[in-house]
Design an enzyme around this catalytic site. Structure first.
Site, short mmCIF file in Angstrom:
data_model
loop_
_atom_site.label_atom_id
_atom_site.label_comp_id
_atom_site.label_asym_id
_atom_site.label_seq_id
_atom_site.Cartn_x
_atom_site.Cartn_y
_atom_site.Cartn_z
N LYS A 127 4.76 11.55 -10.72
CA LYS A 127 3.74 11.07 -11.65
C LYS A 127 3.87 9.42 -11.86
CE LYS A 127 0.76 14.60 -14.20
NZ LYS A 127 0.77 14.80 -15.55
N GLU A 184 12.33 18.86 -23.61
CA GLU A 184 11.74 19.67 -22.72
C GLU A 184 12.57 20.91 -22.04
OE1 GLU A 184 9.33 17.78 -21.63
OE2 GLU A 184 9.40 15.96 -22.04
N HIS A 203 3.10 18.92 -26.02
CA HIS A 203 2.38 18.57 -26.16
C HIS A 203 1.35 17.63 -26.75
CE1 HIS A 203 6.07 17.96 -23.26
NE2 HIS A 203 6.36 16.77 -22.73
N ASN A 262 1.87 20.98 -20.73
CA ASN A 262 2.15 19.95 -21.65
C ASN A 262 2.51 20.99 -22.47
OD1 ASN A 262 1.04 17.60 -20.48
ND2 ASN A 262 -1.14 18.85 -19.90
N GLU A 270 -2.43 17.85 -11.33
CA GLU A 270 -3.03 18.53 -12.73
C GLU A 270 -4.23 19.55 -13.01
OE1 GLU A 270 -0.78 16.78 -15.60
OE2 GLU A 270 -2.38 18.10 -17.65
N ARG A 330 -0.62 22.51 -14.25
CA ARG A 330 0.82 22.03 -14.19
C ARG A 330 0.21 21.48 -16.02
NH1 ARG A 330 2.50 16.55 -11.07
NH2 ARG A 330 3.68 16.08 -12.23
N HIS A 348 10.31 11.15 -27.86
CA HIS A 348 9.48 11.60 -27.76
C HIS A 348 10.06 13.17 -27.70
CE1 HIS A 348 6.65 13.18 -24.83
NE2 HIS A 348 7.51 13.65 -23.63
N HIS A 388 1.97 14.30 -29.11
CA HIS A 388 1.28 13.12 -28.61
C HIS A 388 0.56 12.31 -30.12
CE1 HIS A 388 1.61 12.93 -23.67
NE2 HIS A 388 2.30 12.85 -24.64
N LYS A 444 10.01 23.22 -12.51
CA LYS A 444 8.77 22.12 -12.88
C LYS A 444 8.12 22.39 -11.19
CE LYS A 444 6.78 17.36 -13.42
NZ LYS A 444 6.92 16.73 -14.76
N ARG A 467 0.96 -1.09 0.22
CA ARG A 467 0.21 -0.24 0.74
C ARG A 467 0.60 1.22 -0.56
NH1 ARG A 467 -2.73 -3.43 3.84
NH2 ARG A 467 -4.48 -4.20 2.73
N1 LIG Z 1 6.25 10.87 -14.67
C1 LIG Z 1 6.20 11.25 -15.77
O1 LIG Z 1 5.89 12.88 -14.88
C2 LIG Z 1 6.76 11.46 -16.52
C3 LIG Z 1 7.68 12.63 -17.85
C4 LIG Z 1 7.51 12.97 -18.62
C5 LIG Z 1 8.38 11.41 -19.12
N2 LIG Z 1 7.77 10.39 -18.60
C6 LIG Z 1 8.03 9.23 -19.11
O2 LIG Z 1 9.67 8.85 -19.38
C7 LIG Z 1 9.40 7.18 -20.05
C8 LIG Z 1 11.29 8.48 -21.00
O3 LIG Z 1 11.85 8.57 -20.10
P1 LIG Z 1 13.64 8.80 -21.40
O4 LIG Z 1 13.40 9.74 -22.15
O5 LIG Z 1 14.40 8.66 -19.51
O6 LIG Z 1 13.65 6.79 -21.47
P2 LIG Z 1 14.28 6.03 -20.80
O7 LIG Z 1 14.19 5.53 -19.34
O8 LIG Z 1 13.39 4.32 -21.73
O9 LIG Z 1 15.79 5.71 -21.24
C9 LIG Z 1 15.99 6.28 -22.78
C10 LIG Z 1 17.02 5.33 -23.57
O10 LIG Z 1 18.31 5.77 -22.34
C11 LIG Z 1 19.18 4.50 -22.57
N3 LIG Z 1 19.40 4.99 -20.66
C12 LIG Z 1 19.68 6.16 -19.41
N4 LIG Z 1 19.98 6.16 -18.68
C13 LIG Z 1 21.69 6.06 -19.83
C14 LIG Z 1 22.44 6.59 -19.04
N5 LIG Z 1 23.06 7.42 -18.55
N6 LIG Z 1 23.53 6.25 -20.45
C15 LIG Z 1 23.53 6.02 -21.35
N7 LIG Z 1 22.28 5.31 -21.33
C16 LIG Z 1 20.62 5.76 -21.24
C17 LIG Z 1 17.64 4.00 -21.40
O11 LIG Z 1 18.74 2.39 -20.96
C18 LIG Z 1 17.27 3.72 -22.66
O12 LIG Z 1 17.72 2.70 -23.22
C19 LIG Z 1 8.52 7.66 -21.01
O13 LIG Z 1 7.98 6.52 -20.76
C20 LIG Z 1 7.21 8.32 -20.29
O14 LIG Z 1 5.55 8.44 -20.77
C21 LIG Z 1 7.09 10.35 -17.24
ZN LIG Z 2 7.50 15.23 -22.07
#
Ligand SMILES: NC(=O)c1ccc[n+]([C@@H]2O[C@H](COP(=O)([O-])OP(=O)(O)OC[C@H]3O[C@@H](n4cnc5c(N)ncnc54)[C@H](O)[C@@H]3O)[C@@H](O)[C@H]2O)c1
Ligand SMILES: [Zn+2]
Length: 367
Positions: A143, A185, A248, A245, A237, A241, A267, A252, A227, A121
């Site tokens: 999030k 971003e 986005h 977006n 949101e 917040r 992305h 998206h 942020k 939980r």
């Molecule tokens: N929770 C939130 O508020 C929020 C906000 C924005 C995005 N997201 C989510 O985040 C995700 C995208 O995150 P991301 O872009 O970090 O993608 P990711 O976590 O897939 O990382 C991208 C790639 O980089 C590699 N990697 C990570 N760190 C590394 C490092 N230091 N050296 C070498 N390789 C490395 C990973 O293995 C992966 O292959 C999406 O799923 C999205 O929905 C969440």
């Molecule tokens: Zn984004």
């Protein structure tokens, strides 16, 4: 090293620590909350690169740790991986007072954060973001989510981390495309509410997009400040917040039409293009001066990010609009867009009549 305190009326305050060499200090910072043991959730790419340094630092502070590494990539934000991860946490014998550490990008942070929200939980978790996107965006704000075949981030929870450690040095191993993706971003934060920050990003700060650590550090700090201030006001949101977006809703829609193929468009690339489109649409609506949209486009292009729809592929205007209206963030019937009056001044605008958006998409080159 800089500490940004994140606080809001609806959650317990926590620190985001931004600086260089933080992995080596992580043990000392995590030990007071980890009670002698933890599980590190990572992915198969990041675990061998940065797991040993984190584990050594934890061990030096008297914290035993084991690493659970999921496959790298978005596909790990699934019920199957969540279930496997839960089982690993149970097998490790974590109890309600233990903490989980997320070491990786947004995928690992979202999956580990949701696991922490659900485990017994809810237990505490620490974010050690290793992508620029995760440092400036996903690790802050609470999030967490996984995807389902019906869409991204549809199953999740708000669960704020207990601590975030953003070590600029881990970005040295990040592939260029990931660095640029996160940079989008960063630029977005300037475009939303800080014209001076955007000016700096367009000038001296631009070195950050090429990996300069000093510029990256400053860019991460300011992004986290922006942020966290927004999230502190509006965790769930209900209002402000949504400004995060910016870029986005267009972005998206483009990603969805491309099928979220990771090779097709990162992305952040979609967000960069979406920010350009949001500014051009603002101009088309008579809300913003054309010179601002041109400047946004020039700065985004200089960072090696796409600015025009044709760079992403060929699209149908109707299909893009349907994606925009179907966005789970859209209220039934219309489309809410984040638009701009000028650089550093974004606002939300609802369109019940989507005809102007359709015309705009056609003017952008969609068929
Ligand atoms: N929770 C939130 O508020 C929020 C906000 C924005 C995005 N997201 C989510 O985040 C995700 C995208 O995150 P991301 O872009 O970090 O993608 P990711 O976590 O897939 O990382 C991208 C790639 O980089 C590699 N990697 C990570 N760190 C590394 C490092 N230091 N050296 C070498 N390789 C490395 C990973 O293995 C992966 O292959 C999406 O799923 C999205 O929905 C969440
Ligand atoms: Zn984004």
């Amino acid at each position: 090293m800089t500490v940004v305190a994140v606080s809001g009326g609806s959650f317990a305050a926590y620190d985001v620590v931004v600086g260089r060499g933080l992995l080596a200090e992580a043990g000392a910072r995590i030990a007071p909350i980890a009670r002698g043991r933890t599980v590190i959730v990572s992915d198969e790419t990041v675990a061998p690169l940065h797991g040993p340094a984190l584990q050594a630092s934890l061990a030096a502070a008297g914290v035993r740790s084991e690493i659970v590494a999921v496959p790298a990539g978005e596909a790990s934000k699934s019920f199957a991986e969540l279930e496997r991860l839960m089982d690993r946490l149970l097998a490790a014998g974590l109890d309600r007072k233990d903490v989980v550490v997320a070491l990786g990008g947004g995928v690992v942070g979202d999956l580990a954060g949701l696991a922490a929200a659900l485990y017994m939980r809810g237990i505490d978790f620490v974010q050690v973001p290793t992508t620029l996107l995760a440092q400036v965006d996903s690790s802050v704000g609470g999030k967490t989510a996984i995807d389902t075949p019906r869409g991204k981030n549809l199953v999740g929870a708000f669960h704020q981390p207990r601590l975030v450690l953003a070590d600029i040095d881990v970005l040295a191993t990040l592939p260029d495309v990931q660095l640029r993706s996160g940079w989008a971003e960063v630029l977005k934060h300037g475009l939303i509410c800080d014209a001076d920050f955007f000016d700096w990003l367009a000038g001296d700060g631009a070195a950050g997009a090429r990996g300069d650590p000093a510029a990256l550090e400053r860019a991460v700090i300011r992004s986290v400040e922006i942020k966290s201030a927004i999230v502190g006001e509006d965790e769930k949101e209900a209002g402000r917040r949504a400004l995060l977006n910016l870029g986005h809703t267009f972005g998206h829609a483009i990603e969805a039409e491309l099928g979220f193929e990771e090779a097709a468009l990162a992305h952040g690339e979609a967000v960069a293009l979406g920010c350009c489109m949001a500014f051009r649409f603002s101009v088309a609506q008579g809300l913003c001066a054309a010179a601002d949209a041109e400047r946004v486009e020039a700065v985004i292009a200089a960072a090696g990010l796409p600015t025009r729809l044709a760079q992403a592929g060929q699209f149908s205007a109707e299909a893009l609009l349907a994606r925009m209206a179907g966005d789970k963030k859209a209220e039934a019937g219309g489309v809410t867009l984040i638009l701009a009056r000028r650089i550093g001044d974004a606002f939300g605008q609802r369109y019940d009549d989507t005809a102007p958006i359709l015309d705009f998409l056609k003017s952008e080159g969609a068929a």
